[in-house]
Design an enzyme around this catalytic site. Structure first.
Site, mmCIF file in Angstrom:
data_model
loop_
_atom_site.group_PDB
_atom_site.id
_atom_site.type_symbol
_atom_site.label_atom_id
_atom_site.label_comp_id
_atom_site.label_asym_id
_atom_site.label_seq_id
_atom_site.Cartn_x
_atom_site.Cartn_y
_atom_site.Cartn_z
ATOM 1 N N ASP A 222 0.935 -1.086 -0.121
ATOM 2 C CA ASP A 222 -0.034 0.052 -0.112
ATOM 3 C C ASP A 222 0.928 1.323 0.010
ATOM 4 O O ASP A 222 1.769 1.339 0.784
ATOM 5 C CB ASP A 222 -1.010 0.097 1.214
ATOM 6 C CG ASP A 222 -1.847 1.143 1.390
ATOM 7 O OD1 ASP A 222 -2.793 0.993 0.730
ATOM 8 O OD2 ASP A 222 -1.643 2.044 2.204
ATOM 9 N N GLU B 45 1.804 -0.452 -4.983
ATOM 10 C CA GLU B 45 1.037 0.611 -5.285
ATOM 11 C C GLU B 45 1.852 1.965 -5.565
ATOM 12 O O GLU B 45 2.052 2.400 -4.499
ATOM 13 C CB GLU B 45 0.008 0.797 -4.349
ATOM 14 C CG GLU B 45 -1.102 2.046 -4.510
ATOM 15 C CD GLU B 45 -2.007 2.248 -3.576
ATOM 16 O OE1 GLU B 45 -3.297 2.591 -3.664
ATOM 17 O OE2 GLU B 45 -1.767 2.261 -2.397
#
Length: 669
Positions: free
Chosen positions: A332, A369
């Site tokens: 993330d 990401e």
């Protein structure tokens, strides 16, 4: 000491580890002047014993001690650190504050979902007696993966799921036959590290809002115990391991969504329960005044390239690979992992480099990401060493625009479908750097993407300020649900278009659970705090939307049957190029702004070394268009696999393509 016999411990084994004669406790702090081990009887608030680490039980900056005769079934533990308190310098030591062990394998008091926790966090010692046997990992190449992103609780919490233990790891085990029938071969689990869903709970319009998604980690080595169907005292993680084993034995890989960019401790006005009380100025990026950089959007930012933090992250990932046998990680806001200690982006970040070449992680998928909340956007430029793949945010954005007919996206869409080689140079990044997605947990579901022109997040309590405003969605003329049959037919066709293109694009496809049966979040594009029907999958939709569910199954099967849409293969026997673009006439294309009718052809060999050619004819215009197909050798002919308009059953040399529809063809002898 404290009524217990002690001796110096094993300094190179972090955390609390059961040994035959007791428990070994090891913890490190650079800035602390002393450390105490605080023992609690299970469930009790007050300490049962406090044992100070003698000064000579410290080597360098590491404290280690064996406590003999300690029954791990009866006791929980925490630490207290003394040292300087100077917030301006980022030092927050407080000898009275209980601190959770960052290496704890289980956090006590977390096993009942939604129950507010009383008192400080405490840890438990875990016995790891899970038997993996002779289980082998599927080891599926990135090009062959079909990733299914899901939330463990939301996947089966709805009463329609029909499982015995809804909202749990065991509940997910019961749904493995569904996953196999659908055809996906990898699940990406939204956060399963321990988080406290009640930590910052609040009320809005009479509804309790909690940390439902779990992107605020409390402890990185601990599984989320509230996802277990049964209480697992001192065997926390057993049910998660059972799930992973069952998935892998079914040929499904397991990818964990991990959050190493921030923690639940928040900013200077928030909580102190772990890193802040150990070495705040090391674990977090601080400004000169001691306040927190916030490139995560959640209050703080982990200082990932400090050597101690870097070692912590590497040890954590190794732990999950060795002890939980996970197949990959999705990071993330991974651009934070490439920021220097002064917060600036680095060209060759030590953390990312070490993860790319670590021998334990060598067979593990690493997916970034490749952006953060501080404005750093690295899609296509994320430091990769030919090891890192990326969530291709440009694929999502460009394909959303193209699929709803925006002008000027034809050329870009063809690049995305053919593998985004304009972004990911195959010679530098490898051929499978792109994880393609049109939907994910963050944003609209596929159904909502074509039912809403704007987000409907008022129930989140931020007056609509949360969630992206750039969804590139289209409501097809009516906002939200409608009984208009023409609009509903158009919405279904657009969803089929998105599914067909995603599963016929080079790279690794990923979609979010429920898209295959038109799951809705009622227009909410950021339901991170909604533990209710907004976020839970309604399994009754599988039957009510059987046509869409069947379409997803067919397209997944098509992708598996045609390697040419997944990767470069041996050349076909009649000289077609590997990838080619076509307009209304074969082998030629005009990229003017109003061009919305194009074809892309993949050619090569299938797994049995037979010629395999796939042609994707796309008309994103609101009027029908004609396209002439490339001529084939006389022994071959074109066959339609699917028409998203559901109108064409046979094919000639010329195709009449209906408005906003896609036709997929392959060759037969």
């Amino acid at each position: 000491m404290g009524g217990y016999e002690i001796r110096p411990g094993f300094y190179d084994i972090n955390g609390a580890t059961a040994i035959p004669c007791g428990v070994n406790f090891t913890v490190l702090s650079v800035g602390a002047t002393s450390c105490e081990l605080v023992l609690f009887r299970r469930g009790e608030k007050g300490p049962a014993a406090v044992i100070r680490f003698p000064d000579h039980y410290r080597i360098g900056q590491v404290y280690s001690m064996i406590v003999f005769g300690l029954d791990i079934y009866e006791y929980e533990y925490a630490y207290r650190f003394d040292g300087p308190y100077d917030p301006g310098r980022g030092l927050l030591f407080d000898p009275a504050r209980m601190i959770l062990d960052p290496y704890a394998k289980a956090v006590a008091g977390q096993s009942v979902w939604g129950r507010r926790k009383a008192g400080p966090y405490k840890a438990r010692v875990v016995l790891d007696d899970f038997d993996w046997g002779d289980m082998a990992s599927p080891r599926i190449p990135m090009s062959d993966l079909i990733i299914y992103e899901l939330h463990v609780r939301g996947f089966t919490k709805h009463s329609s799921s029909g499982v015995a233990n809804p909202g749990t790891f065991d509940g997910l085990i019961e749904k493995i036959p569904y996953l196999l029938d659908l055809g996906v071969n990898a699940v990406e689990l939204m956060p399963v590290f321990e988080f406290d869903e009640t930590l910052d709970a609040r009320e809005h319009e009479g509804n309790e809002l909690i940390d439902y998604w779990g992107y605020n980690p409390v402890c990185f080595f601990s599984p989320n115990t509230s996802y277990a169907a049964a209480t697992e005292h001192n065997r926390e993680g057993y049910e998660l391991k059972r799930l992973i084993r069952a998935l892998k034995e079914s040929g499904i890989e397991v990818i964990l969504d991990v959050v190493f960019n921030h923690t639940a401790e928040g900013d200077e006005d928030d909580h102190i329960f772990s890193f802040k009380g150990i070495d705040n100025n090391i674990y977090y990026m601080l400004k000169p005044d001691g306040l927190y950089h916030n490139f995560s959007g959640c209050g703080n930012t982990l200082n990932c390239n400090h050597p101690i933090v870097r070692q912590f992250i590497l040890e954590c990932l190794r732990y999950w690979v060795v002890n939980y046998r996970v197949d990959g990680f999705r990071f993330d806001l991974a651009s934070i992992l490439g920021r220097n200690e002064d917060s600036t982006p680095m060209s060759s970040p030590p953390l990312l480099h070490s993860l790319a070449f670590d021998p334990i992680l060598s067979g593990v998928k690493l997916i970034a990401e490749a952006w953060d909340a501080g404005g750093l956007y690295q899609v296509g430029s994320f430091p990769a060493w030919s090891r890192w793949a990326e969530w291709n945010g440009r694929y999502r954005d460009d394909m959303r625009s193209f699929l709803k007919g925006d002008h000027g996206f034809t050329s870009t869409a063809l690049q995305r479908i053919s593998g985004s080689e304009d972004i990911y140079c195959p010679m530098e990044r490898g051929s499978q750097a792109s994880v393609n997605f049109i939907t994910c947990h963050d944003g609209f579901t596929l159904n909502d993407l074509y039912s809403n022109g704007r987000k409907h997040n008022h129930v989140n309590g931020w007056d609509g300020a949360d969630g992206t405003d750039d969804d590139r969605s289209w409501n097809c003329g009516v906002e939200g649900e409608t009984d208009d049959p023409e609009i509903n037919a158009l919405r279904r066709r657009l969803m089929r278009n998105a599914c067909a293109i995603l599963l016929c694009s080079r790279g690794t496809p990923m979609f979010v659970a429920g898209d295959e049966f038109c799951n809705t979040q009622f227009g909410n594009n950021n339901p991170y705090c909604q533990d209710n029907l907004i976020s839970w999958l309604d399994w009754g939709l599988v039957t009510r939307n059987a046509d869409m569910h069947g379409f997803f199954k067919r397209m997944i099967a098509f992708r598996k049957a045609h390697p040419v849409v997944r990767k470069r293969t041996a050349p076909c026997s009649f000289g077609f190029p590997e990838v080619s673009f076509h307009g209304s006439r074969p082998w030629s294309i005009a990229y003017e702004d109003d061009c919305r009718t194009v074809g892309i052809m993949f050619a090569g060999k299938d797994d049995d070394n037979r010629d395999d050619v796939v042609f994707i004819a796309m008309n994103m215009h609101w009027e029908e268009r004609t396209m002439e197909l490339p001529a084939l050798p006389k022994e071959y002919k074109w066959e339609i696999y699917t028409d998203t308009h559901k109108s064409i059953n046979k094919v000639s040399n010329k195709l009449m393509i209906n408005p906003r529809s896609i036709i997929i063809l392959s060759i037969i002898e």
